[in-house]
Design an enzyme around this catalytic site. Structure first.
Site, mmCIF file in Angstrom:
data_model
loop_
_atom_site.group_PDB
_atom_site.id
_atom_site.type_symbol
_atom_site.label_atom_id
_atom_site.label_comp_id
_atom_site.label_asym_id
_atom_site.label_seq_id
_atom_site.Cartn_x
_atom_site.Cartn_y
_atom_site.Cartn_z
ATOM 1 N NE ARG A 240 -43.142 64.466 113.803
ATOM 2 C CZ ARG A 240 -42.785 65.652 114.289
ATOM 3 N NH1 ARG A 240 -41.512 65.942 114.501
ATOM 4 N NH2 ARG A 240 -43.708 66.547 114.597
ATOM 5 C CD GLU A 269 -39.974 61.103 119.215
ATOM 6 O OE1 GLU A 269 -38.955 60.955 118.525
ATOM 7 O OE2 GLU A 269 -40.488 62.199 119.466
ATOM 8 C CG HIS A 287 -38.775 65.098 119.447
ATOM 9 N ND1 HIS A 287 -39.811 64.401 118.878
ATOM 10 C CD2 HIS A 287 -38.775 66.307 118.821
ATOM 11 C CE1 HIS A 287 -40.415 65.152 117.968
ATOM 12 N NE2 HIS A 287 -39.795 66.325 117.918
#
Ligand code: DGY
Length: 322
Positions: A240, A269, A287
């Site tokens: 994360r 994000e 991601h």
């Protein structure tokens, strides 16, 4: 014949999951494009018994408290659940489920991609091709560093951390880790435990972040932590974005104190600090840790299994969050 349960599905899932959803549930969707505003999620959840969400849907306390009274379960199609205020959900008697295990291998594979991409200067090398700047083969150009024989420090030897360790060993890396408690021998599998974060940092030529985002880990990789890494270390983050202090990381990348970083996740994000885009020694991905066809189908199916178990089965989810 009983009516199928009504659920809100926040995103479009892979094809086989959508086919199954349409068979087993009555579906409601929020309007517009993701990321969805809480008010759109709440409006779509009206009259529903369950929610199927992803890491993009932020369910904070206020949103959870405003959910319609019929909601019984929130199933997230992710292993991480830091986007859901689980305490607020519990206080309302809601079940929260996640999708552990099924994404372990895909995320560990991606972590090695980040490691290799950062160590071997993939971003700069790809730019040579993309911008048609490739000259003759050169004995001295685009030199990265070997990862074999380097020490890999894993912060968080859980399911994904252990899968990263297995892969790293195959590359000849010596694996170290820090967890608050020492892992079971089968999980540890020869990795060297450090009882403090500082102890781990001191030996981490490559530091891989594989911990969940919790109040204890948020911002844990700050200026102080980075200063404890060996000079020229590589930072990898597939967990994360909020585990790191961006200012401190960018400063260390600019100064060369960190040789490079491989990052798949970012605080806030899909927005990210533009310096991550510009720095040549940052190998950044959007991601995609779990982004394989097989894994995303498995994640979607497990989220649906959880909804079905709670709403149409014996009421017991397969993978409730702990
Ligand atoms: C997760 O599952 O938590 C990932 O970050 C999304 O794949």
């Amino acid at each position: 014949m009983p009516q199928p349960p009504v659920i809100m599905v926040a995103r479009t899932l892979p094809g086989p999951c959508e086919v199954r959803l349409a068979h087993e549930f009555v579906l409601r969707r929020p309007p517009g494009e993701a990321p969805h505003a809480p008010r759109d999620l709440l409006a779509a959840a009206e009259g529903c018994e369950g929610l199927l969400v992803t890491v993009s849907e932020k369910l904070d306390r206020a949103t959870i408290e405003a959910l319609p009274p019929g909601i019984r379960v929130i199933a997230t199609m992710s292993v991480g659940f830091d986007h859901i205020d689980v305490a607020a959900a519990r206080a309302r008697g809601l079940i929260v489920t996640n999708t552990p295990d099924v994404l372990t291998d895909a995320t560990a594979d991606l972590t090695l991609l980040l490691l290799l991409g950062a160590a071997r200067r993939a971003k700069e090398a790809m730019a040579l091709i993309a911008e048609n700047r490739w000259g003759a083969w050169s004995p001295t150009a685009m030199l990265g560093v070997d990862i074999g024989r380097r020490r890999l420090g894993i912060l968080g030897l859980g399911r994904i951390g252990a899968a990263v360790a297995r892969r790293a060993r195959a590359f000849g890396m010596e694996v170290h880790y820090h967890n608050r408690r020492r892992a079971a021998p089968a999980v540890e599998d020869g990795a060297i435990w450090h009882d403090t974060l500082d102890g781990l940092l001191a030996v981490s030529d490559v530091l891989a972040l594989n911990a969940a985002s919790t109040p204890e880990t948020r911002g844990i990789i700050d200026r102080r932590a980075l200063a404890l890494l060996p000079e020229g270390a590589i930072l990898i983050n597939s967990a994360r974005g909020d585990l790191v202090d961006d200012e401190a990381v960018i400063e260390a990348l600019e100064s060369g104190r960190l040789l490079a970083a491989g990052l798949d996740v970012f605080r806030g994000e899909p927005k990210l600090d533009p310096r991550y885009r510009d720095l040549p020694n940052v190998f950044a991905l959007p991601h995609i840790g779990s982004a394989t066809v097989e894994t995303r189908v498995a994640m979607g199916m497990l989220a649906i299994d959880n909804l079905a178990a709670v709403l149409a089965g014996d009421g017991r989810p397969l993978t409730p969050v702990t």
